[in-house]
Design a protein around this motif. Structure first.
Motif, mmCIF file in Angstrom:
data_model
loop_
_atom_site.group_PDB
_atom_site.id
_atom_site.type_symbol
_atom_site.label_atom_id
_atom_site.label_comp_id
_atom_site.label_asym_id
_atom_site.label_seq_id
_atom_site.Cartn_x
_atom_site.Cartn_y
_atom_site.Cartn_z
ATOM 1 N N MET A 167 0.705 -1.164 -0.036
ATOM 2 C CA MET A 167 0.170 0.207 -0.139
ATOM 3 C C MET A 167 0.904 1.395 -0.009
ATOM 4 O O MET A 167 0.676 2.151 -0.887
ATOM 5 N N ARG A 168 1.819 1.238 0.920
ATOM 6 C CA ARG A 168 2.858 2.130 0.848
ATOM 7 C C ARG A 168 3.698 2.581 -0.438
ATOM 8 O O ARG A 168 3.517 3.696 -0.932
ATOM 9 N N LYS A 214 1.345 4.287 -3.025
ATOM 10 C CA LYS A 214 1.005 5.837 -2.940
ATOM 11 C C LYS A 214 2.274 6.402 -3.405
ATOM 12 O O LYS A 214 2.567 7.391 -3.949
ATOM 13 N N VAL A 273 2.617 6.722 -7.158
ATOM 14 C CA VAL A 273 1.792 7.529 -7.922
ATOM 15 C C VAL A 273 2.111 9.138 -7.454
ATOM 16 O O VAL A 273 2.143 9.945 -8.426
ATOM 17 N N ASN A 274 2.564 9.469 -6.231
ATOM 18 C CA ASN A 274 3.113 10.555 -5.979
ATOM 19 C C ASN A 274 4.262 11.073 -6.613
ATOM 20 O O ASN A 274 4.471 12.067 -6.932
ATOM 21 N N ASP A 308 -6.810 6.494 2.235
ATOM 22 C CA ASP A 308 -5.938 7.175 1.473
ATOM 23 C C ASP A 308 -5.395 6.384 0.312
ATOM 24 O O ASP A 308 -5.149 7.061 -0.634
ATOM 25 N N VAL A 309 -5.482 5.202 0.094
ATOM 26 C CA VAL A 309 -5.256 4.472 -0.958
ATOM 27 C C VAL A 309 -6.461 4.588 -2.074
ATOM 28 O O VAL A 309 -5.812 4.855 -3.339
ATOM 29 N N GLU A 350 -8.092 7.356 -2.316
ATOM 30 C CA GLU A 350 -7.967 8.639 -2.638
ATOM 31 C C GLU A 350 -7.051 8.717 -3.958
ATOM 32 O O GLU A 350 -7.301 9.475 -4.802
ATOM 33 N N ILE A 351 -5.918 8.115 -3.725
ATOM 34 C CA ILE A 351 -4.787 8.436 -4.604
ATOM 35 C C ILE A 351 -4.963 7.596 -5.826
ATOM 36 O O ILE A 351 -4.815 7.943 -6.814
ATOM 37 N N ARG A 406 -7.204 10.020 -7.854
ATOM 38 C CA ARG A 406 -6.627 10.973 -8.118
ATOM 39 C C ARG A 406 -5.860 10.647 -9.598
ATOM 40 O O ARG A 406 -5.691 11.560 -10.531
#
Length: 251
Positions: free
Chosen positions: A82-83, A86, A89-90, A115-116, A118-119, A122
């Motif tokens: 999961m980390r 994110k 993507v970031n 939070d996953v 949402e990203i 996005r």
């Protein structure tokens, strides 16, 4: 990443390549490292393949990143995946967007950490207008789960009277899958030497060609992709329409 030029690309290159990215944990264990430390190296391999795929004439690339069954893995390993999603993507979203890549996440959104989710939304929103290259990431995805969700949606349509059972067709079921709108994969690759689908694109790969490569995913690069495409180009695809004289089964 250069735009796809099918005039200059590999002759008869598959337009849609799907990859079961297998071997991150074994890559780490062979080096005496915890399993989860193989995943960052796997992200490096993703970057190499996404960069190389258009040069080989690939227009759609689908990567199997996290299955519905992977939740059974140790909590620390799941958290690391999961980390890394994110982080990827970031760090890479703007570059991919500027290169004309459209990102689509396949699989169930329910059950993802907020939070996953949402990203994921996005990434799709930011690249929605792009059309030079299509990158699908199967995340919280399972072929059986996708078929169950599609069956439930069709059942709801029948129950509401919007659809008659006898009108259900291949096309209507396909339209309820999370892969709706994508071409079926021409080539499915699995790394690490294993030779199974592991619940990946069960409906969509009915007539795909398969190439199994004995390389752990963190070591994957453009040369291995080229080798898989070269193998694909040797195949004769029949889609069940012709059968060799000595074969009695369709295919």
């Amino acid at each position: 990443m250069a735009p796809i030029d099918h005039e200059e690309a590999t002759p008869h290159a598959p337009l849609h390549v799907a990859i079961v990215m297998d071997g991150n944990g074994r890559w780490a264990k062979r080096r005496g490292l915890p399993r989860q430390l193989g995943h960052p190296k796997g992200v490096d391999a993703i970057r190499r393949v996404v960069e190389a795929a258009p040069d080989h004439g690939v227009g759609w690339l689908t990567l199997y990143a996290f299955s519905t069954e992977n939740w059974r893995r140790p909590a620390g390993e799941v958290a690391e995946v999961m980390r890394l999603l994110k982080l990827y993507v970031n760090s890479d979203l703007e570059k991919l967007a500027r290169s004309g890549v459209r990102i689509r996440i396949l699989g169930r959104r329910t059950g993802l950490p907020p939070d996953v989710a949402e990203i994921v939304e996005r990434a799709e929103r930011r690249t929605a207008g792009n059309d030079k290259f299509f990158l699908q990431v199967a995340f919280n995805y399972g072929g059986r789960a996708d078929l169950v969700d599609a069956a439930r949606a069709l059942a709801a349509d029948v129950a509401s009277g919007r659809l008659a059972p006898e009108d259900i067709s291949d096309e209507l079921l396909q339209a309820k899958l999370s892969t709706d709108g994508l071409p079926d994969p021409d080539l499915v690759i699995r790394t690490s030497g294993e030779q199974r689908l592991s619940n990946f694109l069960l409906w969509e790969s009915a007539y795909s060609e398969f190439v199994f490569q004995d390389v752990l995913w963190p070591d994957y690069n453009a040369e291995y992709l080229r080798a898989a495409i070269d193998e694909y180009n040797k195949r004769e695809r029949r889609y069940g329409g012709a059968v060799a004289d000595d074969v009695l089964a369709a295919g």
